[in-house]
Design a protein around this motif. Structure first.
Motif, PDB file in Angstrom:
ATOM      1  N   MET A  27       0.864  -1.175   0.000  1.00 29.10           N
ATOM      2  CA  MET A  27       0.000   0.000   0.000  1.00 29.10           C
ATOM      3  C   MET A  27       0.906   1.233   0.000  1.00 29.10           C
ATOM      4  SD  MET A  27      -2.928   1.128   2.819  1.00 29.10           S
ATOM      5  CE  MET A  27      -3.579  -0.534   2.886  1.00 29.10           C
ATOM      6  N   ALA A  28       0.700   2.149  -0.916  1.00 32.91           N
ATOM      7  CA  ALA A  28       1.594   3.294  -1.072  1.00 32.91           C
ATOM      8  C   ALA A  28       1.590   4.175   0.172  1.00 32.91           C
ATOM      9  CB  ALA A  28       1.191   4.120  -2.295  1.00 32.91           C
ATOM     10  N   VAL A  29       2.773   4.615   0.586  1.00 31.05           N
ATOM     11  CA  VAL A  29       2.906   5.440   1.788  1.00 31.05           C
ATOM     12  C   VAL A  29       2.184   6.779   1.608  1.00 31.05           C
ATOM     13  CG1 VAL A  29       4.549   6.673   3.273  1.00 31.05           C
ATOM     14  CG2 VAL A  29       5.074   4.370   2.469  1.00 31.05           C
ATOM     15  N   GLN A  30       2.269   7.365   0.437  1.00 35.15           N
ATOM     16  CA  GLN A  30       1.627   8.654   0.217  1.00 35.15           C
ATOM     17  C   GLN A  30       0.113   8.557   0.319  1.00 35.15           C
ATOM     18  OE1 GLN A  30       3.501  11.416   0.074  1.00 35.15           O
ATOM     19  NE2 GLN A  30       1.541  12.489   0.294  1.00 35.15           N
ATOM     20  N   PHE A  31      -0.426   7.432  -0.131  1.00 36.25           N
ATOM     21  CA  PHE A  31      -1.864   7.202   0.000  1.00 36.25           C
ATOM     22  C   PHE A  31      -2.257   7.122   1.474  1.00 36.25           C
ATOM     23  CE2 PHE A  31      -5.274   3.909   0.367  1.00 36.25           C
ATOM     24  CZ  PHE A  31      -6.320   4.689  -0.092  1.00 36.25           C
ATOM     25  N   LYS A  32      -1.465   6.389   2.255  1.00 34.66           N
ATOM     26  CA  LYS A  32      -1.750   6.270   3.684  1.00 34.66           C
ATOM     27  C   LYS A  32      -1.658   7.630   4.369  1.00 34.66           C
ATOM     28  CE  LYS A  32       1.232   2.750   4.053  1.00 34.66           C
ATOM     29  NZ  LYS A  32       2.016   1.615   4.593  1.00 34.66           N
ATOM     30  N   LYS A  33      -0.684   8.437   3.974  1.00 33.31           N
ATOM     31  CA  LYS A  33      -0.553   9.756   4.595  1.00 33.31           C
ATOM     32  C   LYS A  33      -1.737  10.652   4.250  1.00 33.31           C
ATOM     33  CE  LYS A  33       2.702  13.486   5.492  1.00 33.31           C
ATOM     34  NZ  LYS A  33       4.077  14.025   5.283  1.00 33.31           N
TER      35      LYS A  33
END
Length: 545
Positions: A35-41
């Motif tokens: 899962m992309a870190v930027q999406f989680k942020k």
């Protein structure tokens, strides 16, 4: 819809073990999809902003992807293969001095923001009934950071066929050596956890752990009696390299009675020994009840530590918050405040930590964004501290949390969970064989067995997997039907000798339950081989009347 079910596998003594399985079934190759870190942020910021605008004085967000792969085998057959994934967002807030929590598995900006607003509404409703406001110990925001379990071989990338063949080979080795039945399992877990808070932290963590327990069962067909021997491995936070055991990972138990492992594990070798030893148990001498000096291996002692020290020093249990699930604790605040309560003998030192490499409790940060650390719980036999979270620290005069917050899912509320709690090694050089030489009448115990402990974590009884008679400094034949009884304070004050750091290693609990609704965590406990004098041993086969 997320599935929370249970996988039933056989356990020692003819019973069964219900293993929690969280999430939806997926194909094995989907385990490696990140899962992309930027999406989680972006999801975290949506929740933090919505909660703050709704009036929260504090907010934290946990975005989780929880992956499991469980393989179960019996004899020469694969019984089950389970791959699951569970993903979602949990939002915890403080508003009006009270907590509120809401979670969602719809991972869109709008859904997460709605969950945050609902958490604030719940907090405001709770505040009307709360007598005192929540007090959080301060924690400094760390910005954008990442931490991952160190490993060399990703278990997710190893073909299922290879894993199943290893388990079947272990079963065959046990059957060839004397077992009538073999059950081998492989539990593998990957927790991808993203934490963000209004303190200014954005923490991305990737945790891995695995465990391969087995049970060998030997049957005397003439009498229908049976005996079992479980594996002597420990669950670890490592990669699949754990199964690449080399000679340096193997050590002989005292008297050379069996092979033990540290840092890696030879599953097939241990299964072969288990088949032979389960068969030998059928003709082993039944123990004579009485007082014995016990020599306890780390593979056994970890469970006694877990139940009598680990759970007993959980601060929520001490305060009575956990009374409805496995009781409270005898280690009350007045004992700690006296600064002289003798939990154990002068050589007993227990350290809590979340930093030891390959341990189940090893993390970079807990589920409140607190950095992992180490601290004393029992020093020179004296109770000096407990295990606390941010909202408990002020109760024991701590200025910061000890980093003991954990939730087993994005949909669960984080609360106080046990860190690694370990017995420090002795300062003087001493090997297990040297320890045994000084024992006139004793029993050497290896491996975990059945146990019971009362609702105060005080009076207890523990069994093991292997028992060997010690007579005049020499280890003799196997014994059977052994269990020791004591109380926590009496037992740890009977500790008279500790092997040195060369013998120190960790055992652990892979599925440790606590809370209502129940949550599961994993935790390790280290120790050296340890001696306890004058402990009461009973014969578990004797019947009254």
């Amino acid at each position: 819809m997320e599935r929370r079910s249970f996988l039933k596998v056989s356990a020692a003594a003819g019973g069964s073990l219900l293993i929690p399985v969280f999430g939806n079934a997926i194909a094995a190759d989907e385990l490696l999809s990140p899962m992309a870190v930027q999406f989680k942020k972006s999801l975290a910021d949506a929740a933090l902003n919505a909660a703050t605008k709704a009036g929260a004085s504090y907010c934290d967000v946990r975005i989780g992807r929880y992956l499991n792969q469980f393989i179960t085998t019996r004899d020469l057959n694969v019984e089950d293969i389970v791959n699951t994934e569970s993903s979602g967002v949990g939002v915890r807030v403080i508003a009006g001095g009270a907590y509120g929590f809401c979670s969602t598995n719809v991972m869109t900006l709008d859904s997460v923001a709605d969950a945050a607003r609902q958490a604030v509404a719940i907090a405001r409703a709770n505040a009307k009934l709360q007598l005192e406001p929540v007090v959080l110990a301060p924690v400094k925001g760390v910005g954008d950071v990442a931490w991952a379990t160190p490993f060399k071989k990703d278990w997710r990338a190893v073909p299922i066929k290879e894993k199943a063949e290893m388990l079947i080979a272990a079963n065959k080795a046990g059957l060839d050596a004397g077992a009538n039945f073999m059950q081998a399992n492989l539990f593998q877990v990957n927790q991808q956890k993203y934490f963000a808070s209004t303190d200014g932290s954005y923490i991305d963590q990737d945790m891995h752990r695995l465990w391969s327990p087995f049970t060998a069962t030997a049957v005397d067909k003439a009498s229908n009696r049976f005996r079992t021997r479980d594996g002597l491995s420990s669950p670890v936070a490592m990669g699949y390299e754990f199964f690449d055991a080399r000679p340096e990972h193997k050590l002989k138990a005292a008297g050379g009675v069996t092979t033990l492992y540290n840092g890696a594990y030879d599953l097939i070798e241990d299964a072969r020994a288990a088949g032979r030893q389960a068969r030998e148990k059928l003709t082993a001498k039944s123990v004579e009840p009485g007082k014995y000096d016990l020599v306890l291996s780390p593979e056994h002692l970890f469970l006694t530590i877990h139940e009598s020290v680990g759970h007993a020093t959980e601060l929520d249990r001490v305060l009575g918050y956990e009374a409805n699930y496995a009781g409270t604790s005898f280690a009350t605040l007045d004992k700690w405040q006296s600064k002289k309560f003798k939990y154990g003998s002068d050589i007993v030192n227990f350290i809590a930590d979340r930093t030891t490499a390959a341990s189940l409790g090893c993390v970079g940060y807990d589920d409140e964004g607190v950095p992992a650390k180490r601290w004393d719980i029992i020093k020179d036999g004296i109770l000096v501290n407990y295990q606390a979270t941010r909202d408990q620290a002020h109760v024991i005069g701590e200025k910061e949390s000890q980093g003991c917050s954990y939730a087993d899912s994005w949909s669960s509320v984080q609360f106080q969970r046990m860190p690694n709690v370990s017995l420090a090694a002795g300062k003087k050089q001493l090997t297990p064989d040297e320890m045994v030489k000084d024992v006139k009448k004793g029993i050497y115990i290896l491996g975990r067995g059945s146990f019971s402990i009362d609702q105060q974590r005080y009076n207890f009884q523990f069994g093991g997997q292997l028992y060997f008679e010690i007579k005049n400094g020499k280890i003799g034949n196997q014994l059977e039907d052994v269990a020791y009884q004591s109380n926590t304070q009496e037992f740890w004050n009977a500790c008279t000798a500790l092997c040195d750091a060369r013998d120190w290693r960790m055992g652990g609990s892979f599925f440790d339950g606590k809370g209502q609704p129940s949550q599961v965590s994993a935790v390790s406990h280290g120790s050296p081989t340890t001696r306890f004098n004058g402990i009461n041993v009973i014969n578990t086969a004797r019947k009254i009347g």
